[in-house]
Design an enzyme around this catalytic site. Structure first.
Site, PDB file in Angstrom:
ATOM      1  N   GLU A  62       1.096  -1.127  -0.131  1.00  0.00           N
ATOM      2  CA  GLU A  62      -0.094   0.068  -0.018  1.00  0.00           C
ATOM      3  C   GLU A  62       0.976   1.251   0.095  1.00  0.00           C
ATOM      4  O   GLU A  62       1.664   1.390   0.839  1.00  0.00           O
ATOM      5  CB  GLU A  62      -0.822  -0.092   1.396  1.00  0.00           C
ATOM      6  CG  GLU A  62      -2.184   0.206   1.311  1.00  0.00           C
ATOM      7  CD  GLU A  62      -2.961   0.027   2.524  1.00  0.00           C
ATOM      8  OE1 GLU A  62      -3.596   1.101   2.922  1.00  0.00           O
ATOM      9  OE2 GLU A  62      -2.767  -1.120   3.126  1.00  0.00           O
ATOM     10  N   ARG A 299       5.668 -13.921   9.391  1.00  0.00           N
ATOM     11  CA  ARG A 299       6.155 -12.588   9.018  1.00  0.00           C
ATOM     12  C   ARG A 299       7.569 -12.412   9.785  1.00  0.00           C
ATOM     13  O   ARG A 299       7.828 -12.994  10.865  1.00  0.00           O
ATOM     14  CB  ARG A 299       5.287 -11.372   9.381  1.00  0.00           C
ATOM     15  CG  ARG A 299       4.991 -11.221  11.131  1.00  0.00           C
ATOM     16  CD  ARG A 299       3.882 -10.562  11.345  1.00  0.00           C
ATOM     17  NE  ARG A 299       4.015  -9.010  11.023  1.00  0.00           N
ATOM     18  CZ  ARG A 299       3.310  -8.027  10.269  1.00  0.00           C
ATOM     19  NH1 ARG A 299       2.763  -8.645   9.235  1.00  0.00           N
ATOM     20  NH2 ARG A 299       3.868  -6.828  10.205  1.00  0.00           N
ATOM     21  N   LYS A 309       3.866   0.693  10.434  1.00  0.00           N
ATOM     22  CA  LYS A 309       4.169   1.906   9.683  1.00  0.00           C
ATOM     23  C   LYS A 309       3.485   3.121  10.499  1.00  0.00           C
ATOM     24  O   LYS A 309       4.163   4.087  10.517  1.00  0.00           O
ATOM     25  CB  LYS A 309       3.258   1.832   8.503  1.00  0.00           C
ATOM     26  CG  LYS A 309       4.001   1.085   7.199  1.00  0.00           C
ATOM     27  CD  LYS A 309       3.076   1.447   5.839  1.00  0.00           C
ATOM     28  CE  LYS A 309       3.233   0.318   4.795  1.00  0.00           C
ATOM     29  NZ  LYS A 309       1.973   0.001   4.347  1.00  0.00           N
TER      30      LYS A 309
HETATM   31  P1  ATP Z   1       1.829  -2.038   8.197  1.00  0.00           P
HETATM   32  O1  ATP Z   1       0.752  -3.090   8.855  1.00  0.00           O
HETATM   33  O2  ATP Z   1       2.812  -1.668   9.224  1.00  0.00           O
HETATM   34  O3  ATP Z   1       1.083  -0.909   7.559  1.00  0.00           O
HETATM   35  P2  ATP Z   1       1.554  -3.915   5.978  1.00  0.00           P
HETATM   36  O4  ATP Z   1       1.857  -5.106   6.075  1.00  0.00           O
HETATM   37  O5  ATP Z   1       0.137  -3.219   6.228  1.00  0.00           O
HETATM   38  O6  ATP Z   1       2.246  -3.019   6.888  1.00  0.00           O
HETATM   39  P3  ATP Z   1       1.733  -3.423   3.117  1.00  0.00           P
HETATM   40  O7  ATP Z   1       2.093  -2.288   2.365  1.00  0.00           O
HETATM   41  O8  ATP Z   1       0.275  -3.978   2.906  1.00  0.00           O
HETATM   42  O9  ATP Z   1       2.050  -3.247   4.623  1.00  0.00           O
HETATM   43  O10 ATP Z   1       2.540  -4.703   2.887  1.00  0.00           O
HETATM   44  C1  ATP Z   1       3.190  -5.184   1.672  1.00  0.00           C
HETATM   45  C2  ATP Z   1       3.418  -6.621   1.980  1.00  0.00           C
HETATM   46  O11 ATP Z   1       4.742  -6.751   2.618  1.00  0.00           O
HETATM   47  C3  ATP Z   1       2.341  -7.551   2.230  1.00  0.00           C
HETATM   48  O12 ATP Z   1       2.274  -8.481   1.344  1.00  0.00           O
HETATM   49  C4  ATP Z   1       2.680  -7.924   3.647  1.00  0.00           C
HETATM   50  O13 ATP Z   1       2.319  -9.196   4.152  1.00  0.00           O
HETATM   51  C5  ATP Z   1       4.170  -7.877   3.629  1.00  0.00           C
HETATM   52  N1  ATP Z   1       4.786  -7.582   5.076  1.00  0.00           N
HETATM   53  C6  ATP Z   1       4.523  -6.546   5.894  1.00  0.00           C
HETATM   54  N2  ATP Z   1       5.192  -6.463   6.937  1.00  0.00           N
HETATM   55  C7  ATP Z   1       5.892  -7.949   6.858  1.00  0.00           C
HETATM   56  C8  ATP Z   1       6.921  -8.472   7.820  1.00  0.00           C
HETATM   57  N3  ATP Z   1       7.115  -8.022   9.071  1.00  0.00           N
HETATM   58  N4  ATP Z   1       7.528  -9.721   7.448  1.00  0.00           N
HETATM   59  C9  ATP Z   1       7.072 -10.165   5.945  1.00  0.00           C
HETATM   60  N5  ATP Z   1       6.307  -9.502   5.237  1.00  0.00           N
HETATM   61  C10 ATP Z   1       5.549  -8.427   5.801  1.00  0.00           C
HETATM   62 MG    MG Z   2      -1.523  -3.535   4.587  1.00  0.00          MG
END
Ligand code: ATP
Ligand code: MG
Length: 601
Positions: A62, A299, A309
Site C-alpha cells: 500500500e 512474518r 508503519k
Molecule cells: P503495516 O501493517 O505496518 O501498515 P502492511 O503489512 O500493511 O504494513 P503493506 O504495504 O500492506 O504493509 O505490505 C506489503 C506486503 O509486505 C504485504 O504482502 C505484507 O504481507 C508484507 N509484509 C509486511 N510486513 C511484513 C513482515 N514483517 N514480514 C514479512 N512480510 C511483511
Molecule cells: Mg496492509
C-alpha cells in the site's frame, strides 16, 4: 561492487514454498497458461500466447509509507522465487483505498525494490509488470454484479452496529440479516443505486452470501463493497463505492495471472474466501484458469525495532528521529543510510528462511550479515574517536629534524593478497605528534593492561615501536599529552622490525595529516528486544544513547571517501560515509555495526 540480485552466491536451502513451486513445475500446473501481455479477464488472456513466465508472484504494498525490513523479507521471497524459477514478480500498488496518494511513497517503494536488486520485467525482457490495483475497479464491479446475478451476494442495509452484533463470535453463530433473502433484481437495483451515489456513506454494503454459521468468521457473509464518497487519485470521482481488501486482492491476483500468491500468516483465515471467490469467478468464465493459490509464511519479527508503519510514522512526525531515512529507522531507506548493503539484507532474508513458525529474529543476525558482506571488501582505515595527543620526544634526535615525516603503509584489504586479489595499500605519515585514543593510555595501568603506560612499549600500527615515558596534565589533573620515545629501526615491514617484541599495537593518526570528521555512533533504537510486544509502550523504551556524535581524527586515505562508501575503522567496526551529509569539505561517517569481537586489552 555488484548490486544485482542475480549474483548472490548463497546457499539456498529448500523451504515449503520452493517445494510447492517445484511440484507445480513438475506437474505442469501452470505450463499451459496463456498470458494476454497485460493483466485482464479470461477473454483477454485467452487471446495471448503461452506465458513466458513460468511462475508469477507479486509484491503488493500500500503506498502509504516507506518499506521496512519486514517488507524486505516479502520482497526477497517474492522476487527471489520468481527469479530462481524463471518467472516474474509484479510490483503492484494496492491503492483500493481512496486515500490521497503520496508520490513520495510510490517513488520510495520503487527505489527500495530496485536498490534491493530486483526488477519486475518479464523474463524475456521488455514488459514492466508494475500495476495499480485501482485499474481493476471496472472488473471488480462487473464481478460483483455477476455474484449478485448468481445469488451469491446481497445488499445489506443493517447499521454497522447491527451487522457487528449479528456476526456472532467464536462461540456463537451469526444471525442472518433481514436483507439476506432479497431477490436478484432488487439487489442489482440497490447495488446500482449504491454505485450511482444515491446512498450516503455507511448506509449499505454489498456482502457475499456464504454461511453465517461458519466456524471461520471470515466466511460469515463478508462485506465486499462499501460506500465511500471520496476522490481517488487515479479514478477521480468516478466511484463512490470501493471494494474491500479481501475482495479486491484475489481479483487483482487473478487478473494478473499470479500463480503463487504469497502472503503472511495473518491472511491464513482469509484463504477460504479467496478460494470461494475465485472458484466462482473461474466457473463463471470471468477469470482465466488455473486460478491463483494463496500461500502463507510467518512474518519477520526483528528484535530492537518496531515495524508497524503507524509507529514508524509517529517516530518521524514527533521529531524523535530525523526522518524516514534516519539511520536508526528499520526502513529500507534507513538501513541504506545506516550503511547496510542490499547484499547483506538479501543474505539476511535468505538465512532467516521461510517458515510457518512464529519467531523473533535477533537484530544481531542482520549485523552479522553486514560484517560477512563487508569483511572482504571494505577498505580498512584508522581513526581516533576520543583523541589524545602523543609526542615522540626523541623524534628530532633520531631523524635529524622535528619536522621529519616517515612514510608508512598498511594494507587496505588485509585478506586480499592471500586470496590472490589486488591488494591496495593505504599510505600514512608518521611525525613527531600523533593522535591516539584516550583509553590507550593509563598513568596507572589496571591489571592486564597492555597499552601505553610509563615504561611500556607498544607498536603504532604500521609504524614504529614506541616507549611511553610519561604524560602532561592540566590543573584539574586531566591528561593533556602523552610523552613517548620512538625506538629506532622498528618500522613495520623493514628488516628486523620485529626484534623488539610488544604485546599491543595501537591505532593512531598523524597530527600533520589527520582529517577532522563527524562520526555518528549509532546504537539500537530501543533498549528492549521486543519494544512493542505484550502491551509495552515502545516510546518509553527508546534508547537514550541510540546516537552519540563525536568529532574524530581520521586517516588521510579517507579524504577520497564518497557518500555511501563503506569502511572498516580498525577496532571500531563498520562505517559508511553518510549519503546525505558527507562531503570532502565536511566528512560525516555513520557507524553501521561494531566488530564482532570487542577491542581487547
Ligand atoms: P503495516 O501493517 O505496518 O501498515 P502492511 O503489512 O500493511 O504494513 P503493506 O504495504 O500492506 O504493509 O505490505 C506489503 C506486503 O509486505 C504485504 O504482502 C505484507 O504481507 C508484507 N509484509 C509486511 N510486513 C511484513 C513482515 N514483517 N514480514 C514479512 N512480510 C511483511
Ligand atoms: Mg496492509
Amino acid at each position: 561492487m555488484s548490486t544485482s540480485a542475480d549474483n548472490d552466491n548463497v546457499h539456498k536451502p529448500g523451504n515449503f514454498l520452493r517445494q510447492i513451486i517445484e511440484n507445480d513445475l513438475q506437474r505442469g500446473t501452470h505450463a499451459q497458461r496463456l498470458w494476454g501481455g497485460s493483466p485482464g479477464d479470461a477473454q483477454h488472456h485467452a487471446q495471448g500466447g503461452v506465458d513466458p513466465a513460468r511462475i508469477r508472484t507479486r509484491f503488493p504494498p500500500e503506498p502509504n509509507g516507506y518499506l521496512h525490513v519486514g517488507h524486505a523479507k516479502s520482497i526477497c521471497v517474492n522476487f527471489g522465487l520468481a527469479r530462481d524459477y524463471g518467472g516474474t514478480c509484479h510490483l503492484r500498488f494496492d491503492d483500493t483505498n481512496p486515500e490521497k496518494e503520496d508520490q513520495e511513497f510510490v517513488d520510495g517503494i520503487i527505489d527500495a525494490v530496485h536498490w534491493l536488486g530486483f526488477d519486475w520485467q518479464d523474463p524475456e525482457g521488455g514488459r514492466e509488470n508494475l500495476y495499480w490495483a485501482s485499474n481493476y475497479f471496472n472488473f471488480m464491479y462487473r464481478a460483483a454484479e455477476y455474484l449478485i446475478e448468481r445469488g451469491l451476494a446481497y445488499v445489506d442495509e443493517q447499521t454497522p452496529e447491527e451487522m457487528r452484533a449479528n456476526r456472532g463470535d467464536f462461540s456463537r453463530p451469526g444471525v442472518d440479516s433481514p436483507y439476506r433473502e432479497r431477490g436478484v433484481a432488487e439487489n442489482l437495483a440497490r447495488f446500482r443505486e449504491m454505485k450511482d451515489g444515491k446512498l450516503p456513506d455507511g448506509a449499505a454494503v454489498l456482502r457475499a452470501k456464504i454461511d453465517m454459521a461458519s466456524h471461520n468468521i471470515n466466511l460469515r457473509d463478508p462485506a465486499i463493497y462499501r460506500i465511500k464518497h471520496a476522490e481517488h487519485h487515479n479514478t477521480g470521482s468516478q466511484w463512490c463505492i470501493y471494494p474491500m481488501y479481501t475482495y479486491a486482492h484475489p481479483i487483482e491476483d487473478a487478473l494478473e495471472h499470479i500463480t503463487h500468491s504469497i502472503c503472511t500468516l495473518e491472511f491464513e483465515d482469509q484463504r477460504p474466501f479467496y478460494d470461494w471467490l475465485l472458484d466462482h469467478l473461474r466457473e463463471g468464465g470471468l477469470i482465466a484458469a488455473p486460478q491463483p493459490r494463496q500461500y502463507e509464511f510467518a512474518r519477520l519479527n526483528l528484535t530492537y525495532v518496531v515495524t508497524s508503519k503507524r509507529k514508524l510514522k509517529h517516530l518521524v512526525d514527533s521529531g524523535t528521529l530525523t526522518g524516514w531515512d534516519d539511520p536508526r529507522m528499520p526502513t529500507i531507506v534507513g538501513l541504506r543510510r545506516r550503511g547496510f548493503t542490499p547484499e547483506a539484507i538479501r543474505d539476511f532474508c535468505e538465512r532467516i528462511g521461510v517458515t510457518k513458525d512464529y519467531a523473533w529474529i535477533d537484530y544481531a543476525l542482520l549485523e552479522a550479515c553486514l560484517r560477512d558482506d563487508l569483511e572482504a571488501r571494505a577498505h580498512r582505515a584508522m581513526v581516533v574517536l576520543d583523541p589524545l595527543k602523543l609526542e615522540l620526544t626523541n623524534w628530532a634526535g633520531v631523524f635529524g629534524s622535528a619536522e621529519h615525516l616517515e612514510q608508512c603503509e598498511l594494507p587496505a584489504l588485509p585478506h586480499a593478497q592471500a586470496q590472490g586479489q589486488a591488494a591496495p595499500v593505504r599510505r600514512l605519515t608518521l611525525g613527531r605528534e600523533v593522535w591516539i585514543e584516550r583509553e590507550d593510555f593509563a598513568e596507572e595501568p589496571p591489571k592486564g593492561y597492555k597499552r601505553l603506560y610509563p615504561g611500556n612499549r607498544v607498536r603504532l600500527k604500521g609504524g614504529y615501536v614506541i616507549e611511553c615515558t610519561g604524560c602532561e596534565k592540566d590543573e584539574h589533573g586531566n591528561v593533556t599529552r602523552v610523552l613517548a620515545t620512538v625506538v629506532p629501526d622498528t618500522k613495520s615491514g623493514t628488516p628486523g622490525a620485529d626484534s623488539v617484541k610488544v604485546k599491543a599495537a595501537i591505532t593512531w593518526v598523524g597530527v600533520q595529516d589527520a582529517i577532522a570528521a563527524e562520526v555518528r555512533l549509532y546504537d539500537r533504537l530501543f533498549t528492549d528486544p521486543q519494544p512493542d510486544a505484550g502491551g509495552k509502550d515502545y516510546l518509553e523504551l527508546l534508547n537514550p544513547d541510540s546516537l552519540k556524535v563525536v568529532t574524530a581524527w581520521v586517516e588521510p586515505s579517507l579524504a577520497r571517501a564518497q557518500p555511501d562508501d563503506k569502511f572498516q575503522f580498525e577496532r571500531f567496526g563498520y562505517f559508511v560515509a553518510d549519503r546525505e551529509d558527507h562531503s570532502a569539505a565536511r566528512p560525516v561517517f555513520n557507524r553501521i555495526a561494531g566488530l564482532k569481537d570487542s577491542w581487547g586489552k
